[in-house]
Design a protein around this motif. Structure first.
Motif, mmCIF file in Angstrom:
data_model
loop_
_atom_site.group_PDB
_atom_site.id
_atom_site.type_symbol
_atom_site.label_atom_id
_atom_site.label_comp_id
_atom_site.label_asym_id
_atom_site.label_seq_id
_atom_site.Cartn_x
_atom_site.Cartn_y
_atom_site.Cartn_z
ATOM 1 N N ALA A 1 -2.923 0.312 -5.132
ATOM 2 C CA ALA A 1 -4.454 0.185 -4.676
ATOM 3 C C ALA A 1 -4.717 1.233 -4.590
ATOM 4 O O ALA A 1 -6.522 1.284 -4.520
ATOM 5 C CB ALA A 1 -4.575 -1.360 -3.596
ATOM 6 N N ALA A 2 -4.400 1.783 -3.271
ATOM 7 C CA ALA A 2 -5.361 3.422 -2.950
ATOM 8 C C ALA A 2 -5.652 4.248 -4.026
ATOM 9 O O ALA A 2 -6.825 4.725 -3.976
ATOM 10 C CB ALA A 2 -4.378 3.876 -1.972
ATOM 11 N N VAL A 3 -4.604 4.887 -5.142
ATOM 12 C CA VAL A 3 -4.247 5.463 -6.148
ATOM 13 C C VAL A 3 -5.946 5.197 -7.004
ATOM 14 O O VAL A 3 -6.432 5.503 -7.096
ATOM 15 C CB VAL A 3 -2.930 5.611 -6.752
ATOM 16 N N VAL A 4 -5.618 3.796 -7.394
ATOM 17 C CA VAL A 4 -6.396 3.328 -8.672
ATOM 18 C C VAL A 4 -8.027 3.357 -7.855
ATOM 19 O O VAL A 4 -8.843 3.432 -8.707
ATOM 20 C CB VAL A 4 -6.045 1.778 -8.705
ATOM 21 N N LEU A 5 -8.532 2.607 -6.745
ATOM 22 C CA LEU A 5 -9.392 2.641 -5.939
ATOM 23 C C LEU A 5 -10.439 3.447 -5.421
ATOM 24 O O LEU A 5 -11.351 3.810 -5.845
ATOM 25 C CB LEU A 5 -9.132 1.662 -4.807
#
Length: 377
Positions: free
Chosen positions: A276-280
């Motif tokens: 989630a951190a990578v994509v967002l």
């Protein structure tokens, strides 16, 4: 030497109690009968988290030894072997098959997606005359997780034995050896188990032992011959002197796993928050589905150099992550959140270091990765 924070997809960090156990005073493992009991009980503890009653062996050599040993022990000249591949390590099984005289036949999947079970079933409906099949549980270079439970059950229905490379998944992903009808599964000490590098774990079914014993020709190896281990305990004889200090450390690492309430849930939570951190944050994950809970693989932003990114992170933040090789060389960055690496403090600092490094080289993030990670974890 300044030791960096190791956040690679293996080797991983080693807990202090494991390091200390490796330094314990040891005996002669060949001559001391008590060590045979220690070795056997250690394999039984491993069997618990593998959820198997099959025989388990600890071999002196990195995980690749187990992959070759499985192929060496099962393969005879002319044997048809199905190589199920959707990544670098899956394809690599074919080399071992050919090395021992077998004929590899490929079922090739999309390299950005997990193996499609329906497509595999259709393939097997047209051709299932294979002695055994190989499949990778987690392909470390791409971060791909395959549904080995469904795959191995399907193969067993067709009368095909299975060899599973779970080196980068064992201890961090669900693995139910008996329920999933896995004949041989291979793990490594230095990945999710978080013991020092150098040991292979192999679980061997009765069907696999039977196939080895009923060969027409001898196994063309000694060190890679799994059959020589079959009756080691009753004979009180090891094929070679076991690396006793490494096995003592492995025992402690396995006990750490068994003492944890739900190690799979920890890996799942950390991995989901990392993705989630990578994509967002605005980066792209390499694969499209089948996301592993032990490694996240990120595309290198356009115009950037992976070697410079890795060097800058290590020199300025003392964090080591990994690039890749083969067709992924220069294209991806890999964060290993497995075993002792899969904790909030270590992963959050790694994301901080990666973000600051990429910002140094001009990448503009949509959101702060650490904040997203901490919100999701």
């Amino acid at each position: 030497m300044k030791v960096p924070i190791i956040m690679t997809p293996g080797p991983t960090s080693v807990r202090e109690n494991v390091r200390l156990s490796r330094a314990e005073k040891t005996t002669n493992p060949d001559l001391d009968m008590d060590f045979y009991d220690f070795y056997k009980k250690t394999t039984e503890k491993i069997g618990k988290f593998l959820k198997t009653k099959n025989e388990v062996r600890i071999l002196s050599g990195e995980g690749i030894l187990g992959l070759e040993a499985a192929c060496a022990s099962l393969t005879e000249k002319g044997d048809r072997v199905l190589v199920i591949e959707n990544g670098i390590f899956g394809e690599g099984f074919a080399d071992f098959v050919k090395m021992y005289g077998g004929e590899p036949f490929f079922f090739r999947g999309n390299k950005k997606c997990s193996i499609n079970i329906e497509e595999l079933e259709r393939f097997l409906d047209s051709d299932s005359e294979f002695k055994y099949a190989t499949v990778v549980h987690c392909d470390t270079p791409s971060g791909m997780l395959n549904n080995v439970g469904a795959i191995c059950k399907l193969l067993k229905k067709k009368g095909i034995m299975t060899v599973v490379d779970s080196v980068s998944a064992m201890g961090g992903e669900e693995l139910k050896v008996d329920e999933w009808d896995i004949d041989i599964v291979i793990g490594g000490s230095q990945k999710c188990i978080s013991a020092p590098p150098g040991l292979t774990i192999v679980s061997i079914s009765d069907d696999a032992f039977s196939a080895m014993k009923n060969r027409k020709t001898p196994i063309a190896s000694f060190y890679c011959n799994l059959l020589v281990w079959e009756d080691y305990y009753n004979k009180k004889w090891f094929p070679y002197t076991p690396p006793i200090s490494d096995i003592v450390a492995l025992r402690k690492a396995v006990e750490n796993i068994l003492e944890e309430k739900d190690i799979i849930a920890r890996h799942d939570k950390i991995a989901s928050a990392t993705r989630a951190a990578v994509v967002l944050g605005g980066l792209e994950i390499y694969i499209e589905d089948g996301f592993s809970n032990t490694v996240t693989v990120i595309k290198v932003p356009h115009g950037m150099n992976d070697d410079k990114i890795l060097s800058y992170m290590k020199e300025n933040y003392n964090v080591m992550i990994a690039g890749a090789f083969d067709y992924l060389k220069g294209k991806v960055l890999r964060i290993g959140h497995m075993g002792e690496n899969a904790y909030v403090d270590k992963v959050s600092y790694t994301l901080f270091a990666l973000q600051r490094t990429l910002e140094h080289y001009g990448f503009e993030f949509k959101r702060d990765m650490v904040k997203v990670f901490l919100e999701k974890v």
